[in-house]
Design a protein around this motif. Structure first.
Motif, mmCIF file in Angstrom:
data_model
loop_
_atom_site.group_PDB
_atom_site.id
_atom_site.type_symbol
_atom_site.label_atom_id
_atom_site.label_comp_id
_atom_site.label_asym_id
_atom_site.label_seq_id
_atom_site.Cartn_x
_atom_site.Cartn_y
_atom_site.Cartn_z
ATOM 1 N N LEU A 139 0.841 -1.205 0.000
ATOM 2 C CA LEU A 139 0.000 0.000 0.000
ATOM 3 C C LEU A 139 0.874 1.253 0.000
ATOM 4 C CD1 LEU A 139 -2.763 -0.999 2.595
ATOM 5 C CD2 LEU A 139 -3.056 -0.751 0.124
ATOM 6 N N ALA A 140 1.911 1.236 0.816
ATOM 7 C CA ALA A 140 2.792 2.402 0.886
ATOM 8 C C ALA A 140 3.438 2.643 -0.471
ATOM 9 C CB ALA A 140 3.856 2.195 1.969
ATOM 10 N N GLY A 141 3.848 1.568 -1.122
ATOM 11 C CA GLY A 141 4.485 1.674 -2.432
ATOM 12 C C GLY A 141 3.548 2.275 -3.469
ATOM 13 N N GLU A 142 2.240 2.037 -3.276
ATOM 14 C CA GLU A 142 1.249 2.582 -4.213
ATOM 15 C C GLU A 142 0.768 3.960 -3.780
ATOM 16 O OE1 GLU A 142 -1.732 -0.453 -4.017
ATOM 17 O OE2 GLU A 142 -0.590 -1.856 -5.270
ATOM 18 N N GLY A 143 1.361 4.489 -2.718
ATOM 19 C CA GLY A 143 0.936 5.807 -2.237
ATOM 20 C C GLY A 143 -0.426 5.784 -1.562
ATOM 21 N N LYS A 144 -0.820 4.628 -1.040
ATOM 22 C CA LYS A 144 -2.154 4.474 -0.458
ATOM 23 C C LYS A 144 -2.151 4.593 1.075
ATOM 24 C CE LYS A 144 -4.385 3.685 -4.326
ATOM 25 N NZ LYS A 144 -4.607 2.328 -4.802
ATOM 26 N N ILE A 145 -1.039 4.987 1.639
ATOM 27 C CA ILE A 145 -1.029 5.256 3.081
ATOM 28 C C ILE A 145 -0.663 6.725 3.235
ATOM 29 C CG2 ILE A 145 0.039 4.730 5.307
ATOM 30 C CD1 ILE A 145 0.510 1.909 4.389
ATOM 31 N N THR A 146 -1.619 7.515 3.661
ATOM 32 C CA THR A 146 -1.386 8.955 3.713
ATOM 33 C C THR A 146 -1.999 9.555 4.969
ATOM 34 O OG1 THR A 146 -3.406 9.297 2.450
ATOM 35 C CG2 THR A 146 -1.347 9.317 1.208
ATOM 36 N N CYS A 147 -1.609 10.757 5.247
ATOM 37 C CA CYS A 147 -2.195 11.514 6.338
ATOM 38 C C CYS A 147 -2.754 12.786 5.707
ATOM 39 C CB CYS A 147 -1.124 11.840 7.378
ATOM 40 S SG CYS A 147 -1.748 12.826 8.756
ATOM 41 N N GLN A 148 -3.848 13.271 6.289
ATOM 42 C CA GLN A 148 -4.488 14.454 5.700
ATOM 43 C C GLN A 148 -3.902 15.770 6.190
ATOM 44 O OE1 GLN A 148 -8.560 13.229 6.669
ATOM 45 N NE2 GLN A 148 -8.989 13.240 4.486
ATOM 46 N N CYS A 149 -2.836 15.716 6.972
ATOM 47 C CA CYS A 149 -2.257 16.972 7.464
ATOM 48 C C CYS A 149 -1.437 17.662 6.359
ATOM 49 C CB CYS A 149 -1.411 16.717 8.709
ATOM 50 S SG CYS A 149 0.125 15.860 8.383
ATOM 51 N N ASP A 150 -0.830 18.796 6.699
ATOM 52 C CA ASP A 150 -0.165 19.596 5.675
ATOM 53 C C ASP A 150 1.107 18.960 5.106
ATOM 54 O OD1 ASP A 150 -2.099 21.459 5.983
ATOM 55 O OD2 ASP A 150 -0.946 22.713 7.386
ATOM 56 N N HIS A 151 1.841 18.261 5.975
ATOM 57 C CA HIS A 151 3.112 17.684 5.521
ATOM 58 C C HIS A 151 3.204 16.221 5.904
ATOM 59 C CE1 HIS A 151 4.592 21.651 4.476
ATOM 60 N NE2 HIS A 151 4.111 22.070 5.634
ATOM 61 N N ARG A 189 -7.919 -6.857 3.274
ATOM 62 C CA ARG A 189 -9.080 -6.224 2.617
ATOM 63 C C ARG A 189 -8.915 -4.725 2.445
ATOM 64 N NH1 ARG A 189 -12.185 -9.478 6.270
ATOM 65 N NH2 ARG A 189 -12.591 -7.602 7.468
ATOM 66 N N LEU A 190 -7.883 -4.147 3.072
ATOM 67 C CA LEU A 190 -7.707 -2.688 2.983
ATOM 68 C C LEU A 190 -7.262 -2.272 1.591
ATOM 69 C CD1 LEU A 190 -5.620 -1.813 6.135
ATOM 70 C CD2 LEU A 190 -7.980 -1.168 5.674
ATOM 71 N N HIS A 191 -7.800 -1.162 1.139
ATOM 72 C CA HIS A 191 -7.324 -0.627 -0.131
ATOM 73 C C HIS A 191 -6.575 0.672 0.051
ATOM 74 C CE1 HIS A 191 -9.401 -3.757 -2.117
ATOM 75 N NE2 HIS A 191 -10.534 -3.424 -1.531
ATOM 76 N N GLU A 192 -6.805 1.312 1.189
ATOM 77 C CA GLU A 192 -6.177 2.602 1.413
ATOM 78 C C GLU A 192 -6.271 2.937 2.902
ATOM 79 O OE1 GLU A 192 -7.855 5.700 -0.959
ATOM 80 O OE2 GLU A 192 -6.095 6.968 -0.673
ATOM 81 N N ILE A 193 -5.276 3.610 3.419
ATOM 82 C CA ILE A 193 -5.341 4.087 4.796
ATOM 83 C C ILE A 193 -5.109 5.597 4.763
ATOM 84 C CG2 ILE A 193 -4.293 4.002 7.094
ATOM 85 C CD1 ILE A 193 -3.470 1.122 6.511
ATOM 86 N N VAL A 194 -6.116 6.326 5.196
ATOM 87 C CA VAL A 194 -5.997 7.781 5.239
ATOM 88 C C VAL A 194 -6.091 8.196 6.695
ATOM 89 C CG1 VAL A 194 -6.965 9.980 4.494
ATOM 90 C CG2 VAL A 194 -7.081 7.984 2.985
ATOM 91 N N MET A 195 -5.039 8.781 7.198
ATOM 92 C CA MET A 195 -5.018 9.150 8.605
ATOM 93 C C MET A 195 -5.585 10.550 8.797
ATOM 94 S SD MET A 195 -1.255 7.546 9.220
ATOM 95 C CE MET A 195 -1.020 8.082 10.899
ATOM 96 N N GLU A 196 -6.354 10.684 9.886
ATOM 97 C CA GLU A 196 -6.865 12.008 10.266
ATOM 98 C C GLU A 196 -5.720 12.751 10.943
ATOM 99 O OE1 GLU A 196 -10.392 13.135 11.024
ATOM 100 O OE2 GLU A 196 -10.831 11.812 9.325
ATOM 101 N N PRO A 197 -5.558 14.040 10.673
ATOM 102 C CA PRO A 197 -4.475 14.775 11.340
ATOM 103 C C PRO A 197 -4.600 14.719 12.861
ATOM 104 C CG PRO A 197 -5.381 16.060 9.542
ATOM 105 C CD PRO A 197 -6.277 14.859 9.712
ATOM 106 N N SER A 198 -3.474 14.581 13.526
ATOM 107 C CA SER A 198 -3.412 14.621 14.995
ATOM 108 C C SER A 198 -4.422 13.708 15.684
ATOM 109 C CB SER A 198 -3.627 16.046 15.509
ATOM 110 O OG SER A 198 -2.763 16.917 14.840
ATOM 111 N N SER A 199 -4.602 12.533 15.165
ATOM 112 C CA SER A 199 -5.564 11.616 15.785
ATOM 113 C C SER A 199 -4.847 10.333 16.194
ATOM 114 C CB SER A 199 -6.676 11.271 14.797
ATOM 115 O OG SER A 199 -6.149 10.482 13.744
ATOM 116 N N TYR A 200 -5.514 9.571 17.042
ATOM 117 C CA TYR A 200 -4.975 8.286 17.446
ATOM 118 C C TYR A 200 -6.107 7.289 17.328
ATOM 119 C CZ TYR A 200 -2.286 4.858 20.069
ATOM 120 O OH TYR A 200 -1.582 3.735 20.428
ATOM 121 N N ALA A 201 -5.959 6.311 16.480
ATOM 122 C CA ALA A 201 -7.067 5.390 16.236
ATOM 123 C C ALA A 201 -6.534 3.980 16.108
ATOM 124 C CB ALA A 201 -7.785 5.780 14.950
ATOM 125 N N SER A 202 -7.389 3.030 16.331
ATOM 126 C CA SER A 202 -6.990 1.668 16.001
ATOM 127 C C SER A 202 -7.642 1.339 14.667
ATOM 128 C CB SER A 202 -7.427 0.690 17.090
ATOM 129 O OG SER A 202 -8.796 0.429 16.961
#
Ligand SMILES: [Zn+2]
Ligand SMILES: [Zn+2]
Length: 211
Positions: A139-151, A189-202
């Motif tokens: 997923l990381a190689g495909e750019g599918k693990i990201t965070c929505q923050c600025d950087h 089963r995951l296709h993408e992981i998008v992280m919310e800025p400054s969050s902690y989730a399982s």
């Protein structure tokens, strides 16, 4: 206890008698041998993994084949270890963290043996852990693990029973359990992981927005 995902291997080359550095991600090493080629062109070894054991095939400086087998905890966590050719006890290389390996090569008389010495538990379920890591790497190689923050700058911390994706810019984290077969299925089963800025989730909590 954090496992570093980058390992550095310094190997002596019987062809050019030099030392060649190899940097690889632990994700690149699986049952298919990962080739190690010296800059002189000589293929002076390979690394592979079978279950939770890692095998380094290399050569002594005299050109004899050497096979070294290490448990995962040593291979993945050692700060620095020397690769000893068993027949004559010669050091043919070093494996560990980049900085420590470079230092060991430059003063190869005063290297230290062993690992950090902290708790050295194995992964609770190595097969699940490797499957989860392989999936995340893809997923990381495909750019599918990201965070929505600025950087966004997402890294991975590995523990015996889970991994945590951590954004080093905003500090958000996603915990992904990796100790039971259903954890592996969930990640498969995951296709993408998008992280919310400054969050902690399982992963369980953030499954919804992922689909
Ligand atoms: Zn060479
Ligand atoms: Zn972020």
């Amino acid at each position: 206890m954090i496992v570093e995902t980058q390992r550095t291997l310094a190997l002596q080359c019987p062809a050019c008698q030099g030392t060649q550095f190899h940097e690889f991600s632990i994700f690149e090493v699986g049952p298919q041998p990962h080739p190690l080629q010296c800059k002189c062109g000589f293929a002076h070894g390979q690394v592979s993994r079978t279950g939770s054991r890692y095998t380094i095939d290399a050569f002594s400086l005299a050109g004899e084949r050497v096979r070294l087998i290490y448990p995962a905890k040593e291979f993945l966590r050692a700060r620095l270890m020397s690769l000893i050719e068993p027949t004559f006890g010669d050091t043919i290389g070093f494996l560990g963290r980049d900085k420590d390996v470079s230092e060991a090569v430059s003063h190869s008389e005063c290297f230290q043996f062993g690992s950090d010495g902290a708790e050295l538990e194995d992964f609770e379920n190595p097969d699940v852990m490797y499957a989860v890591l392989a999936r995340l790497q893809r997923l990381a190689g495909e750019g599918k693990i990201t965070c929505q923050c600025d950087h966004p700058s997402v890294g991975i911390d590995i523990y015996p029973d889970r991994v945590e994706l951590v954004c080093s810019f905003c500090g958000s984290a996603v915990v992904i359990e990796a100790s039971a077969p259903y954890h592996q299925e969930r990640v498969a089963r995951l296709h993408e992981i998008v992280m919310e800025p400054s969050s902690y989730a399982s992963l369980g909590e953030c499954l919804k927005p992922l689909f």
